[in-house]
Design a protein around this motif. Structure first.
Motif, PDB file in Angstrom:
ATOM      1  N   GLN A  92     -18.610 -26.022 111.431  1.00 14.05           N
ATOM      2  CA  GLN A  92     -18.593 -24.731 110.741  1.00 14.05           C
ATOM      3  C   GLN A  92     -19.990 -24.143 110.619  1.00 14.05           C
ATOM      4  OE1 GLN A  92     -16.850 -25.858 107.038  1.00 14.05           O
ATOM      5  NE2 GLN A  92     -14.949 -26.511 107.998  1.00 14.05           N
ATOM      6  N   ARG A  93     -20.992 -24.966 110.912  1.00 16.74           N
ATOM      7  CA  ARG A  93     -22.386 -24.540 110.776  1.00 16.74           C
ATOM      8  C   ARG A  93     -23.236 -25.313 111.787  1.00 16.74           C
ATOM      9  NH1 ARG A  93     -20.881 -28.302 107.569  1.00 16.74           N
ATOM     10  NH2 ARG A  93     -19.749 -26.992 106.122  1.00 16.74           N
ATOM     11  N   LEU A  94     -24.452 -24.820 111.990  1.00 19.32           N
ATOM     12  CA  LEU A  94     -25.418 -25.483 112.864  1.00 19.32           C
ATOM     13  C   LEU A  94     -26.643 -25.882 112.059  1.00 19.32           C
ATOM     14  CD1 LEU A  94     -25.395 -23.150 115.997  1.00 19.32           C
ATOM     15  CD2 LEU A  94     -24.154 -25.302 115.674  1.00 19.32           C
ATOM     16  N   LYS A  95     -27.318 -26.927 112.527  1.00 20.59           N
ATOM     17  CA  LYS A  95     -28.548 -27.394 111.898  1.00 20.59           C
ATOM     18  C   LYS A  95     -29.469 -27.943 112.988  1.00 20.59           C
ATOM     19  CE  LYS A  95     -30.314 -30.677 108.483  1.00 20.59           C
ATOM     20  NZ  LYS A  95     -29.949 -31.744 107.540  1.00 20.59           N
ATOM     21  N   ALA A  96     -30.763 -27.740 112.797  1.00 18.61           N
ATOM     22  CA  ALA A  96     -31.796 -28.316 113.660  1.00 18.61           C
ATOM     23  C   ALA A  96     -33.053 -28.470 112.821  1.00 18.61           C
ATOM     24  CB  ALA A  96     -32.054 -27.416 114.871  1.00 18.61           C
ATOM     25  N   ILE A  97     -33.991 -29.236 113.298  1.00 16.20           N
ATOM     26  CA  ILE A  97     -35.271 -29.402 112.603  1.00 16.20           C
ATOM     27  C   ILE A  97     -36.409 -29.325 113.617  1.00 16.20           C
ATOM     28  CG2 ILE A  97     -34.290 -30.811 110.750  1.00 16.20           C
ATOM     29  CD1 ILE A  97     -35.582 -33.275 112.102  1.00 16.20           C
ATOM     30  N   THR A  98     -37.599 -29.021 113.103  1.00 18.26           N
ATOM     31  CA  THR A  98     -38.810 -29.072 113.913  1.00 18.26           C
ATOM     32  C   THR A  98     -39.993 -29.303 112.989  1.00 18.26           C
ATOM     33  OG1 THR A  98     -39.983 -28.031 115.762  1.00 18.26           O
ATOM     34  CG2 THR A  98     -39.467 -26.616 113.888  1.00 18.26           C
ATOM     35  N   SER A  99     -41.122 -29.569 113.568  1.00 25.46           N
ATOM     36  CA  SER A  99     -42.344 -29.744 112.779  1.00 25.46           C
ATOM     37  C   SER A  99     -42.865 -28.382 112.331  1.00 25.46           C
ATOM     38  CB  SER A  99     -43.414 -30.474 113.597  1.00 25.46           C
ATOM     39  OG  SER A  99     -43.752 -29.710 114.731  1.00 25.46           O
ATOM     40  N   PRO A 100     -43.539 -28.323 111.192  1.00 25.49           N
ATOM     41  CA  PRO A 100     -44.044 -27.032 110.693  1.00 25.49           C
ATOM     42  C   PRO A 100     -45.003 -26.333 111.647  1.00 25.49           C
ATOM     43  CG  PRO A 100     -44.090 -28.664 108.947  1.00 25.49           C
ATOM     44  CD  PRO A 100     -43.750 -29.400 110.219  1.00 25.49           C
ATOM     45  N   VAL A 147     -39.110 -28.489 104.274  1.00 25.55           N
ATOM     46  CA  VAL A 147     -38.681 -29.515 103.320  1.00 25.55           C
ATOM     47  C   VAL A 147     -39.728 -30.631 103.326  1.00 25.55           C
ATOM     48  CG1 VAL A 147     -36.882 -31.175 102.709  1.00 25.55           C
ATOM     49  CG2 VAL A 147     -36.257 -28.948 103.714  1.00 25.55           C
ATOM     50  N   ASP A 148     -40.410 -30.789 102.202  1.00 23.86           N
ATOM     51  CA  ASP A 148     -41.410 -31.843 102.073  1.00 23.86           C
ATOM     52  C   ASP A 148     -40.749 -33.214 102.185  1.00 23.86           C
ATOM     53  OD1 ASP A 148     -43.470 -30.012 101.688  1.00 23.86           O
ATOM     54  OD2 ASP A 148     -43.186 -30.001  99.505  1.00 23.86           O
ATOM     55  N   ASP A 149     -41.452 -34.154 102.782  1.00 26.07           N
ATOM     56  CA  ASP A 149     -41.017 -35.550 102.907  1.00 26.07           C
ATOM     57  C   ASP A 149     -39.690 -35.705 103.659  1.00 26.07           C
ATOM     58  OD1 ASP A 149     -43.302 -36.252 101.407  1.00 26.07           O
ATOM     59  OD2 ASP A 149     -42.186 -36.088  99.525  1.00 26.07           O
ATOM     60  N   TYR A 150     -39.284 -34.719 104.428  1.00 26.20           N
ATOM     61  CA  TYR A 150     -38.007 -34.778 105.148  1.00 26.20           C
ATOM     62  C   TYR A 150     -37.952 -35.976 106.089  1.00 26.20           C
ATOM     63  CZ  TYR A 150     -33.903 -33.308 107.808  1.00 26.20           C
ATOM     64  OH  TYR A 150     -32.664 -33.258 108.402  1.00 26.20           O
ATOM     65  N   ASP A 151     -39.051 -36.236 106.761  1.00 29.40           N
ATOM     66  CA  ASP A 151     -39.100 -37.317 107.753  1.00 29.40           C
ATOM     67  C   ASP A 151     -39.933 -38.493 107.255  1.00 29.40           C
ATOM     68  OD1 ASP A 151     -38.303 -38.364 110.201  1.00 29.40           O
ATOM     69  OD2 ASP A 151     -40.081 -37.630 111.244  1.00 29.40           O
ATOM     70  N   GLY A 152     -39.966 -38.675 105.930  1.00 34.64           N
ATOM     71  CA  GLY A 152     -40.740 -39.746 105.317  1.00 34.64           C
ATOM     72  C   GLY A 152     -41.854 -39.166 104.465  1.00 34.64           C
ATOM     73  N   PRO A 153     -42.509 -40.004 103.684  1.00 40.44           N
ATOM     74  CA  PRO A 153     -43.573 -39.527 102.788  1.00 40.44           C
ATOM     75  C   PRO A 153     -44.666 -38.768 103.551  1.00 40.44           C
ATOM     76  CG  PRO A 153     -43.005 -41.801 102.299  1.00 40.44           C
ATOM     77  CD  PRO A 153     -42.287 -41.448 103.565  1.00 40.44           C
ATOM     78  N   GLY A 154     -44.927 -37.566 103.088  1.00 43.66           N
ATOM     79  CA  GLY A 154     -45.976 -36.749 103.688  1.00 43.66           C
ATOM     80  C   GLY A 154     -45.599 -36.120 105.019  1.00 43.66           C
ATOM     81  N   ARG A 155     -44.336 -36.200 105.414  1.00 42.77           N
ATOM     82  CA  ARG A 155     -43.897 -35.669 106.711  1.00 42.77           C
ATOM     83  C   ARG A 155     -42.875 -34.563 106.511  1.00 42.77           C
ATOM     84  NH1 ARG A 155     -43.239 -39.952 111.318  1.00 42.77           N
ATOM     85  NH2 ARG A 155     -42.993 -37.938 112.310  1.00 42.77           N
ATOM     86  N   ALA A 156     -43.386 -33.372 106.270  1.00 42.44           N
ATOM     87  CA  ALA A 156     -42.530 -32.200 106.097  1.00 42.44           C
ATOM     88  C   ALA A 156     -41.929 -31.798 107.437  1.00 42.44           C
ATOM     89  CB  ALA A 156     -43.338 -31.041 105.520  1.00 42.44           C
ATOM     90  N   MET A 157     -40.758 -31.185 107.387  1.00 40.08           N
ATOM     91  CA  MET A 157     -40.105 -30.632 108.568  1.00 40.08           C
ATOM     92  C   MET A 157     -39.531 -29.272 108.192  1.00 40.08           C
ATOM     93  SD  MET A 157     -40.515 -32.900 110.946  1.00 40.08           S
ATOM     94  CE  MET A 157     -39.358 -32.649 112.271  1.00 40.08           C
ATOM     95  N   VAL A 158     -39.415 -28.405 109.184  1.00 41.73           N
ATOM     96  CA  VAL A 158     -38.724 -27.138 108.995  1.00 41.73           C
ATOM     97  C   VAL A 158     -37.261 -27.388 109.346  1.00 41.73           C
ATOM     98  CG1 VAL A 158     -38.532 -24.731 109.728  1.00 41.73           C
ATOM     99  CG2 VAL A 158     -40.788 -25.816 109.539  1.00 41.73           C
ATOM    100  N   VAL A 159     -36.376 -27.055 108.407  1.00 43.05           N
ATOM    101  CA  VAL A 159     -34.942 -27.260 108.593  1.00 43.05           C
ATOM    102  C   VAL A 159     -34.291 -25.899 108.836  1.00 43.05           C
ATOM    103  CG1 VAL A 159     -32.821 -28.125 107.534  1.00 43.05           C
ATOM    104  CG2 VAL A 159     -35.005 -29.295 107.094  1.00 43.05           C
ATOM    105  N   PHE A 160     -33.573 -25.798 109.940  1.00 42.63           N
ATOM    106  CA  PHE A 160     -32.870 -24.577 110.316  1.00 42.63           C
ATOM    107  C   PHE A 160     -31.383 -24.746 110.028  1.00 42.63           C
ATOM    108  CE2 PHE A 160     -36.263 -25.137 113.520  1.00 42.63           C
ATOM    109  CZ  PHE A 160     -37.058 -24.045 113.189  1.00 42.63           C
ATOM    110  N   ARG A 161     -30.774 -23.707 109.473  1.00 41.56           N
ATOM    111  CA  ARG A 161     -29.334 -23.712 109.211  1.00 41.56           C
ATOM    112  C   ARG A 161     -28.755 -22.337 109.474  1.00 41.56           C
ATOM    113  NH1 ARG A 161     -28.068 -28.302 106.000  1.00 41.56           N
ATOM    114  NH2 ARG A 161     -29.863 -29.137 104.931  1.00 41.56           N
ATOM    115  N   ARG A 162     -27.523 -22.312 109.940  1.00 45.19           N
ATOM    116  CA  ARG A 162     -26.779 -21.051 110.054  1.00 45.19           C
ATOM    117  C   ARG A 162     -25.300 -21.365 110.222  1.00 45.19           C
ATOM    118  NH1 ARG A 162     -26.648 -16.763 114.135  1.00 45.19           N
ATOM    119  NH2 ARG A 162     -24.625 -16.681 113.186  1.00 45.19           N
ATOM    120  N   VAL A 163     -24.480 -20.378 109.886  1.00 43.63           N
ATOM    121  CA  VAL A 163     -23.043 -20.547 110.005  1.00 43.63           C
ATOM    122  C   VAL A 163     -22.585 -20.226 111.426  1.00 43.63           C
ATOM    123  CG1 VAL A 163     -22.634 -20.077 107.557  1.00 43.63           C
ATOM    124  CG2 VAL A 163     -22.552 -18.212 109.212  1.00 43.63           C
TER     125      VAL A 163
END
Length: 152
Positions: A102-110, A129-145
């Motif tokens: 019903q939705r899509l998601k992807a991630i990438t580095s900032p 999202v801070d700490d997404y990939d572990g402590p100190g490892r932020a990632m950009v999270v993409f979402r859409r319907v």
């Protein structure tokens, strides 16, 4: 020459890995290319194939909660700017939707400005999202319907 999008096989992943630099430049993402994902989620792992090889690919799957997750998407250096990435995403979205997504998601580095801009053009919301990939490892999270062609 227009590439045909078809389900990927493990031989395709081996070919992509042999030409890794053509898709990812100096970034070494070979460890993320898991043959098991292609074996287990073959209907949502796709390649764009032309006479001169694989022009692009997407490796993804559908979660039990109905999210079509894009693990990797890439176009070969000589296929960028042709709309192939958009076509691959559309083909993945259709396959994921057929499996109940019903939705899509992807991630990438900032720091991946190209990926962030690409996903925003496709109508994804982007949130760091801070700490997404572990402590100190932020990632950009993409979402859409879904569907992908509908307004987000």
């Amino acid at each position: 020459m227009r590439a045909q999008i078809t389900p990927a096989g493990t031989a395709d992943i081996h070919q992509v890995l042999a030409d890794h630099h053509r898709y990812w430049g100096k970034r070494d993402l070979r460890a993320l290319h898991l043959s098991a994902l292609v074996r287990e989620f073959g209907e949502t792992c796709l390649v764009a194939r032309a006479e001169d090889g694989i022009h692009g690919y997407v490796i993804g799957f559908v979660t039990p909660a109905g999210t079509g997750y894009v693990h990797l998407i890439a176009t070969r250096d000589d296929a960028r700017g042709t709309g192939l990435g958009r076509r691959l995403y559309a083909a993945f979205a259709d396959a994921a939707h057929r499996q109940g997504a019903q939705r899509l998601k992807a991630i990438t580095s900032p720091g991946n400005a190209g990926s962030i801009a690409f996903h925003r053009r496709l109508g994804f919301d982007a949130r760091t999202v801070d700490d997404y990939d572990g402590p100190g490892r932020a990632m950009v999270v993409f979402r859409r319907v879904l569907p992908l062609d509908a307004a987000p």
